[in-house]
Design a protein around this motif. Structure first.
Motif, PDB file in Angstrom:
ATOM      1  N   GLY A 100       0.797  -1.222   0.000  1.00 29.79           N
ATOM      2  CA  GLY A 100       0.000   0.000   0.000  1.00 29.79           C
ATOM      3  C   GLY A 100       0.828   1.269   0.000  1.00 29.79           C
ATOM      4  N   ILE A 101       2.076   1.180  -0.459  1.00 29.40           N
ATOM      5  CA  ILE A 101       2.942   2.356  -0.574  1.00 29.40           C
ATOM      6  C   ILE A 101       2.611   3.062  -1.888  1.00 29.40           C
ATOM      7  N   PRO A 102       2.258   4.351  -1.869  1.00 27.65           N
ATOM      8  CA  PRO A 102       1.764   4.996  -3.086  1.00 27.65           C
ATOM      9  C   PRO A 102       2.826   5.525  -4.044  1.00 27.65           C
ATOM     10  N   LEU A 103       4.067   5.717  -3.567  1.00 29.86           N
ATOM     11  CA  LEU A 103       5.076   6.382  -4.393  1.00 29.86           C
ATOM     12  C   LEU A 103       6.440   5.760  -4.145  1.00 29.86           C
ATOM     13  N   ILE A 104       7.152   5.455  -5.228  1.00 30.69           N
ATOM     14  CA  ILE A 104       8.495   4.897  -5.140  1.00 30.69           C
ATOM     15  C   ILE A 104       9.424   5.726  -6.008  1.00 30.69           C
ATOM     16  N   ALA A 105      10.620   5.972  -5.504  1.00 32.52           N
ATOM     17  CA  ALA A 105      11.611   6.755  -6.240  1.00 32.52           C
ATOM     18  C   ALA A 105      12.956   6.045  -6.184  1.00 32.52           C
ATOM     19  N   SER A 106      13.767   6.292  -7.200  1.00 36.86           N
ATOM     20  CA  SER A 106      15.085   5.675  -7.272  1.00 36.86           C
ATOM     21  C   SER A 106      16.047   6.606  -7.985  1.00 36.86           C
ATOM     22  N   ARG A 107      17.313   6.462  -7.659  1.00 35.84           N
ATOM     23  CA  ARG A 107      18.331   7.196  -8.407  1.00 35.84           C
ATOM     24  C   ARG A 107      18.626   6.502  -9.731  1.00 35.84           C
ATOM     25  N   GLY A 108      18.078   5.276  -9.894  1.00 35.79           N
ATOM     26  CA  GLY A 108      18.310   4.494 -11.099  1.00 35.79           C
ATOM     27  C   GLY A 108      17.102   4.475 -12.022  1.00 35.79           C
ATOM     28  N   ALA A 109      17.103   3.514 -12.925  1.00 35.08           N
ATOM     29  CA  ALA A 109      16.091   3.435 -13.973  1.00 35.08           C
ATOM     30  C   ALA A 109      14.857   2.677 -13.502  1.00 35.08           C
ATOM     31  N   ALA A 110      13.749   2.918 -14.193  1.00 40.12           N
ATOM     32  CA  ALA A 110      12.536   2.112 -14.050  1.00 40.12           C
ATOM     33  C   ALA A 110      12.406   1.253 -15.306  1.00 40.12           C
ATOM     34  N   LEU A 111      12.064  -0.015 -15.136  1.00 42.89           N
ATOM     35  CA  LEU A 111      11.962  -0.923 -16.270  1.00 42.89           C
ATOM     36  C   LEU A 111      10.538  -0.947 -16.828  1.00 42.89           C
ATOM     37  N   TRP A 112      10.426  -1.392 -18.073  1.00 45.30           N
ATOM     38  CA  TRP A 112       9.173  -1.318 -18.825  1.00 45.30           C
ATOM     39  C   TRP A 112       8.010  -1.986 -18.107  1.00 45.30           C
ATOM     40  N   ARG A 113       8.186  -3.225 -17.696  1.00 46.06           N
ATOM     41  CA  ARG A 113       7.076  -3.945 -17.080  1.00 46.06           C
ATOM     42  C   ARG A 113       6.680  -3.308 -15.751  1.00 46.06           C
ATOM     43  N   ALA A 114       7.642  -2.758 -15.052  1.00 48.14           N
ATOM     44  CA  ALA A 114       7.340  -2.056 -13.805  1.00 48.14           C
ATOM     45  C   ALA A 114       6.438  -0.854 -14.071  1.00 48.14           C
ATOM     46  N   VAL A 115       6.735  -0.118 -15.136  1.00 43.46           N
ATOM     47  CA  VAL A 115       5.945   1.072 -15.462  1.00 43.46           C
ATOM     48  C   VAL A 115       4.533   0.686 -15.894  1.00 43.46           C
ATOM     49  N   VAL A 116       4.418  -0.349 -16.719  1.00 43.89           N
ATOM     50  CA  VAL A 116       3.094  -0.801 -17.169  1.00 43.89           C
ATOM     51  C   VAL A 116       2.229  -1.191 -15.974  1.00 43.89           C
ATOM     52  N   LEU A 117       2.801  -1.946 -15.049  1.00 41.98           N
ATOM     53  CA  LEU A 117       2.063  -2.381 -13.869  1.00 41.98           C
ATOM     54  C   LEU A 117       1.727  -1.196 -12.968  1.00 41.98           C
ATOM     55  N   ALA A 118       2.670  -0.285 -12.786  1.00 40.29           N
ATOM     56  CA  ALA A 118       2.432   0.887 -11.941  1.00 40.29           C
ATOM     57  C   ALA A 118       1.303   1.746 -12.504  1.00 40.29           C
ATOM     58  N   ARG A 119       1.272   1.921 -13.816  1.00 42.55           N
ATOM     59  CA  ARG A 119       0.221   2.737 -14.425  1.00 42.55           C
ATOM     60  C   ARG A 119      -1.152   2.082 -14.288  1.00 42.55           C
ATOM     61  N   ARG A 120      -1.173   0.767 -14.257  1.00 43.52           N
ATOM     62  CA  ARG A 120      -2.447   0.065 -14.100  1.00 43.52           C
ATOM     63  C   ARG A 120      -3.094   0.406 -12.762  1.00 43.52           C
ATOM     64  N   TYR A 121      -2.267   0.611 -11.728  1.00 40.56           N
ATOM     65  CA  TYR A 121      -2.790   0.846 -10.378  1.00 40.56           C
ATOM     66  C   TYR A 121      -2.481   2.251  -9.852  1.00 40.56           C
ATOM     67  N   ASN A 122      -2.017   3.149 -10.726  1.00 39.36           N
ATOM     68  CA  ASN A 122      -1.725   4.539 -10.354  1.00 39.36           C
ATOM     69  C   ASN A 122      -0.658   4.655  -9.267  1.00 39.36           C
ATOM     70  N   LEU A 123       0.289   3.744  -9.263  1.00 37.29           N
ATOM     71  CA  LEU A 123       1.423   3.865  -8.351  1.00 37.29           C
ATOM     72  C   LEU A 123       2.381   4.918  -8.895  1.00 37.29           C
ATOM     73  N   GLY A 124       2.860   5.790  -8.027  1.00 39.89           N
ATOM     74  CA  GLY A 124       3.832   6.791  -8.447  1.00 39.89           C
ATOM     75  C   GLY A 124       5.216   6.179  -8.603  1.00 39.89           C
ATOM     76  N   VAL A 125       5.841   6.395  -9.752  1.00 39.74           N
ATOM     77  CA  VAL A 125       7.180   5.862 -10.018  1.00 39.74           C
ATOM     78  C   VAL A 125       8.073   6.988 -10.524  1.00 39.74           C
TER      79      VAL A 125
END
Length: 278
Positions: A233-258
């Motif tokens: 139930g964490i709404p927002l995740i940040a990194s100094r590195g990259a976000a991968l494609w499948r992670a972004v697709v899944l995050a957008r499905r559930y409105n998770l902040g990346v």
């Protein structure tokens, strides 16, 4: 960390003592009764073990809260055949999931390089089409949790918290912040997934206010990490590195902040822009 005498060549050979990151083996047996029905093993940094176990169980869908664990027993031993400490954990849950556990794989070790969850009960696996389809989650409604100006302060705030990496170059770190950028939990581990599980476990065993937390990880953002945030139930995740494609697709499905490439005064928003006041 352990001290070890090593050799280094920089034009000439020198010997000196260096600090080496420590790796331990964790063996976990799980069941509603005395006989385990599930088990997994993990190569982890041997600290914050209980937080890791609870965070892993929550982020991989085996429990919904800390009260789902009836008993927790932990003990360690040294084996001649395996260097380093071996940590045993025996768990009794109120009940095991009735459906197939989404993280089941065809192997039963969490390697430190990737940290993906696994179970000795086998089966399952993730298909590219159905990835995340077994999650019983609803899309969140984004609202401003933190401003962009506050977000870029995170790398500065953690600069003094990553001494283990500075001294060994071997650790990943994870941090949980509240909207005022107060540090609520931190963990280091040889595996980036393990570090995330540890801070999730710290929060679960503490305040449990996941909806008011921002996760920062020093590793790249993979679909596994996104799944852990969604389950916790964490709404927002940040990194100094990259976000991968499948992670972004899944995050957008559930409105998770990346947020990725959070460095200096810039960052990329891949999903959930509404969580950030810009």
């Amino acid at each position: 960390m352990k001290k070890l005498r090593i050799s280094r060549w920089e034009g000439r050979l020198e010997q000196f003592e260096d600090l080496i990151a420590e790796e331990g083996l964790l063996l976990v047996n799980i069941g509603p009764g005395p006989e385990p029905e599930l088990s997994f093993s993990a190569a982890i940094t041997p600290e914050q073990v209980k937080s890791f176990v609870f965070g892993y169980l929550l982020s991989e869908g085996l429990i919904q809260g800390k009260d789902d664990v009836r008993e927790y027993h932990e003990y360690g031993e040294q084996l001649r055949e395996i260097p380093g400490e071996v940590i045993h954990v025996d768990l009794r849950l109120r009940e095991l999931p009735k459906d197939e556990v989404p993280w089941q794989r065809d192997y039963n070790i969490i390697w430190s390089e990737c940290g993906g969850g696994s179970s000795s009960s086998g089966g399952g696996g993730w298909s590219s089409e159905g990835f995340g389809s077994s999650l019983r989650l609803e899309a969140q409604e984004p609202h401003p949790l933190i401003s962009g100006e506050e977000l870029i302060q995170i790398p500065v705030k953690i600069a003094g918290e990553i001494e283990g990496f500075k001294r060994t170059g071997a650790y990943h770190y994870a941090f949980l912040f509240d909207p005022e950028l107060n540090l609520k939990a931190k963990a280091k581990d040889i595996g980036r997934h393990n570090a995330v599980d540890k801070v999730i476990g710290e929060e679960l065993l503490g305040e449990g206010r996941f909806a008011e937390r921002l996760l920062f990880t020093t590793g790249r953002i993979t679909a596994d990490i996104v799944l852990k945030c969604l389950r916790a139930g964490i709404p927002l995740i940040a990194s100094r590195g990259a976000a991968l494609w499948r992670a972004v697709v899944l995050a957008r499905r559930y409105n998770l902040g990346v947020v990725g490439f959070l460095r200096g005064r810039r960052f990329n928003i891949y999903s959930g822009e509404g969580w950030i006041e810009l």
